[in-house]
Design a protein around this motif. Sequence first.
Motif, PDB file in Angstrom:
ATOM      1  N   ASN A 200       0.838  -1.201   0.000  1.00  0.00           N
ATOM      2  CA  ASN A 200       0.000   0.000   0.000  1.00  0.00           C
ATOM      3  C   ASN A 200       0.868   1.244   0.000  1.00  0.00           C
ATOM      4  O   ASN A 200       1.973   1.246   0.537  1.00  0.00           O
ATOM      5  CB  ASN A 200      -0.910   0.006   1.230  1.00  0.00           C
ATOM      6  CG  ASN A 200      -1.975  -1.075   1.148  1.00  0.00           C
ATOM      7  OD1 ASN A 200      -1.899  -2.078   1.828  1.00  0.00           O
ATOM      8  ND2 ASN A 200      -2.943  -0.885   0.284  1.00  0.00           N
ATOM      9  N   THR A 201       0.358   2.318  -0.662  1.00  0.00           N
ATOM     10  CA  THR A 201       1.055   3.611  -0.684  1.00  0.00           C
ATOM     11  C   THR A 201       0.089   4.637  -0.081  1.00  0.00           C
ATOM     12  O   THR A 201      -1.092   4.332   0.092  1.00  0.00           O
ATOM     13  CB  THR A 201       1.390   4.041  -2.127  1.00  0.00           C
ATOM     14  OG1 THR A 201       0.163   4.466  -2.748  1.00  0.00           O
ATOM     15  CG2 THR A 201       2.016   2.921  -2.939  1.00  0.00           C
ATOM     16  N   PRO A 202       0.562   5.867   0.216  1.00  0.00           N
ATOM     17  CA  PRO A 202      -0.369   6.864   0.778  1.00  0.00           C
ATOM     18  C   PRO A 202      -1.418   7.317  -0.240  1.00  0.00           C
ATOM     19  O   PRO A 202      -2.402   7.963   0.119  1.00  0.00           O
ATOM     20  CB  PRO A 202       0.546   8.037   1.164  1.00  0.00           C
ATOM     21  CG  PRO A 202       1.934   7.484   1.127  1.00  0.00           C
ATOM     22  CD  PRO A 202       1.952   6.341   0.179  1.00  0.00           C
ATOM     23  N   ILE A 203      -1.224   7.003  -1.538  1.00  0.00           N
ATOM     24  CA  ILE A 203      -2.172   7.500  -2.556  1.00  0.00           C
ATOM     25  C   ILE A 203      -2.818   6.354  -3.329  1.00  0.00           C
ATOM     26  O   ILE A 203      -3.070   6.454  -4.524  1.00  0.00           O
ATOM     27  CB  ILE A 203      -1.452   8.467  -3.530  1.00  0.00           C
ATOM     28  CG1 ILE A 203      -0.184   7.802  -4.092  1.00  0.00           C
ATOM     29  CG2 ILE A 203      -1.130   9.798  -2.867  1.00  0.00           C
ATOM     30  CD1 ILE A 203       0.341   8.433  -5.364  1.00  0.00           C
ATOM     31  N   ASP A 204      -3.133   5.264  -2.632  1.00  0.00           N
ATOM     32  CA  ASP A 204      -3.745   4.110  -3.304  1.00  0.00           C
ATOM     33  C   ASP A 204      -5.078   4.453  -3.952  1.00  0.00           C
ATOM     34  O   ASP A 204      -5.929   5.093  -3.325  1.00  0.00           O
ATOM     35  CB  ASP A 204      -4.052   3.003  -2.272  1.00  0.00           C
ATOM     36  CG  ASP A 204      -2.816   2.224  -1.896  1.00  0.00           C
ATOM     37  OD1 ASP A 204      -1.744   2.508  -2.462  1.00  0.00           O
ATOM     38  OD2 ASP A 204      -2.931   1.330  -1.039  1.00  0.00           O
ATOM     39  N   THR A 205      -5.276   3.955  -5.178  1.00  0.00           N
ATOM     40  CA  THR A 205      -6.621   3.971  -5.771  1.00  0.00           C
ATOM     41  C   THR A 205      -7.337   2.728  -5.252  1.00  0.00           C
ATOM     42  O   THR A 205      -6.707   1.803  -4.738  1.00  0.00           O
ATOM     43  CB  THR A 205      -6.549   3.876  -7.307  1.00  0.00           C
ATOM     44  OG1 THR A 205      -5.836   2.684  -7.648  1.00  0.00           O
ATOM     45  CG2 THR A 205      -5.858   5.090  -7.912  1.00  0.00           C
ATOM     46  N   GLN A 209      -5.803  -1.012  -4.266  1.00  0.00           N
ATOM     47  CA  GLN A 209      -6.100  -1.692  -2.983  1.00  0.00           C
ATOM     48  C   GLN A 209      -6.596  -3.118  -3.238  1.00  0.00           C
ATOM     49  O   GLN A 209      -6.249  -4.051  -2.521  1.00  0.00           O
ATOM     50  CB  GLN A 209      -7.151  -0.909  -2.193  1.00  0.00           C
ATOM     51  CG  GLN A 209      -6.572   0.298  -1.476  1.00  0.00           C
ATOM     52  CD  GLN A 209      -7.647   1.208  -0.881  1.00  0.00           C
ATOM     53  OE1 GLN A 209      -8.842   0.957  -1.018  1.00  0.00           O
ATOM     54  NE2 GLN A 209      -7.218   2.286  -0.256  1.00  0.00           N
ATOM     55  N   THR A 210      -7.391  -3.298  -4.317  1.00  0.00           N
ATOM     56  CA  THR A 210      -7.885  -4.631  -4.671  1.00  0.00           C
ATOM     57  C   THR A 210      -6.707  -5.550  -5.013  1.00  0.00           C
ATOM     58  O   THR A 210      -6.682  -6.713  -4.620  1.00  0.00           O
ATOM     59  CB  THR A 210      -8.855  -4.545  -5.879  1.00  0.00           C
ATOM     60  OG1 THR A 210      -9.844  -3.582  -5.570  1.00  0.00           O
ATOM     61  CG2 THR A 210      -9.509  -5.871  -6.181  1.00  0.00           C
ATOM     62  N   LEU A 211      -5.723  -5.003  -5.740  1.00  0.00           N
ATOM     63  CA  LEU A 211      -4.558  -5.829  -6.095  1.00  0.00           C
ATOM     64  C   LEU A 211      -3.775  -6.248  -4.849  1.00  0.00           C
ATOM     65  O   LEU A 211      -3.332  -7.386  -4.746  1.00  0.00           O
ATOM     66  CB  LEU A 211      -3.619  -5.056  -7.038  1.00  0.00           C
ATOM     67  CG  LEU A 211      -4.090  -4.876  -8.484  1.00  0.00           C
ATOM     68  CD1 LEU A 211      -2.990  -4.228  -9.319  1.00  0.00           C
ATOM     69  CD2 LEU A 211      -4.481  -6.216  -9.095  1.00  0.00           C
ATOM     70  N   VAL A 212      -3.613  -5.325  -3.914  1.00  0.00           N
ATOM     71  CA  VAL A 212      -2.883  -5.649  -2.675  1.00  0.00           C
ATOM     72  C   VAL A 212      -3.650  -6.734  -1.911  1.00  0.00           C
ATOM     73  O   VAL A 212      -3.074  -7.689  -1.392  1.00  0.00           O
ATOM     74  CB  VAL A 212      -2.648  -4.393  -1.805  1.00  0.00           C
ATOM     75  CG1 VAL A 212      -1.992  -4.761  -0.478  1.00  0.00           C
ATOM     76  CG2 VAL A 212      -1.778  -3.373  -2.548  1.00  0.00           C
ATOM     77  N   GLU A 213      -5.001  -6.595  -1.900  1.00  0.00           N
ATOM     78  CA  GLU A 213      -5.844  -7.581  -1.204  1.00  0.00           C
ATOM     79  C   GLU A 213      -5.743  -8.960  -1.851  1.00  0.00           C
ATOM     80  O   GLU A 213      -5.832  -9.984  -1.182  1.00  0.00           O
ATOM     81  CB  GLU A 213      -7.318  -7.127  -1.217  1.00  0.00           C
ATOM     82  CG  GLU A 213      -7.632  -6.083  -0.168  1.00  0.00           C
ATOM     83  CD  GLU A 213      -7.261  -6.535   1.244  1.00  0.00           C
ATOM     84  OE1 GLU A 213      -7.762  -7.574   1.673  1.00  0.00           O
ATOM     85  OE2 GLU A 213      -6.458  -5.844   1.898  1.00  0.00           O
TER      86      GLU A 213
END
Length: 269
Positions: A200-205, A209-213
């Motif tokens: 995650n970054t401070p400017i996630d779209t 976020q779905t990709l990180v999940e």
Amino acid sequence: MSSSSSQALKIGIVGFGTFGQFLANTMIKQGHTLFATSRTDYSHLCLQMGIHFFRDITAFLDADMDVILLCTSISSLSEVVGSMPLNCLKRPTLFVDVLSVKEHPKNLLLRVLPEESDILCTHPMFGPVSGKNGWQNLTFMFDKVRIKDEVTCSKFLHIFESEGCKMVEMSCEEHDKAAAKSQFITHTIGRALAEMDIKNTPIDTKGFQTLVELKKPVMGCSFDLYSGLYVYNRFARQELENLEHALQKVKETLVQTMEEGQNPEKTES
Ligand code: NAP
């Protein structure tokens, strides 16, 4: 929800790893009587869960169960079933597998099981992460490969129906075709993202976020499971090639755009 005594089954789990344990929890809650055997000694855990654990496969088969539920890794199924003294079975028994590929167990079980044993090939399309808050609306695929005792088969399917699963009957071949396009690609992309160590970054779209999940459930599965999706599904090779081609095509489109002068660095100079 507990099963009435007429619905209760004696179920023997072969392979008491992550997924076997996950299924056992719900089956116990429903009032079924469980037995287990595995390569590793799970007798302590089984004692806590109220499950009779057998180290000896012959004694396990002697326990006279309605259902034998195969929850081993994809790559070990053939060795595990091959080591079972099937002549010790006391009566016709329903064999169910939950492997994430379906043609492989279907062909193996048809080849090695006694003619009087029934075969139900299944794939719960969920696991300990996606099913941690219950199985409502999660998909359960099944193929009645060889069923003579419809009553026992229906009682087994009821375990998933009664938890609110979306029941999907399809052939093992259809399953493998669809799973190569869906589950195998999901796991491959999830593993590639983990390889890139995306965070995650401070400017996630929302999309990012779905990709990180996506990484979580995929990386929660063993490498045995992931490699089985490729090695034991004849449709997976083509899908991996399709993914590679698609990525190459997207890259070529970008490179071509740059070469056609839309590169801001080029236009400014
Ligand atoms: P897995 O790594 O696919 O399988 C672990 C199980 O296989 C353990 O019970 C392990 O026994 C046994 N095993 C591995 N190698 C063995 C060998 N050489 N000889 C004997 N047994 C061996 O992880 P899993 O998540 O528990 O999955 C089990 C099955 O469920 C797989 O077929 C998988 O495709 C299917 N499935 C999993 C999920 C999921 O979300 N995890 C969802 C749907 C279906 P020990 O523990 O005794 O070592």
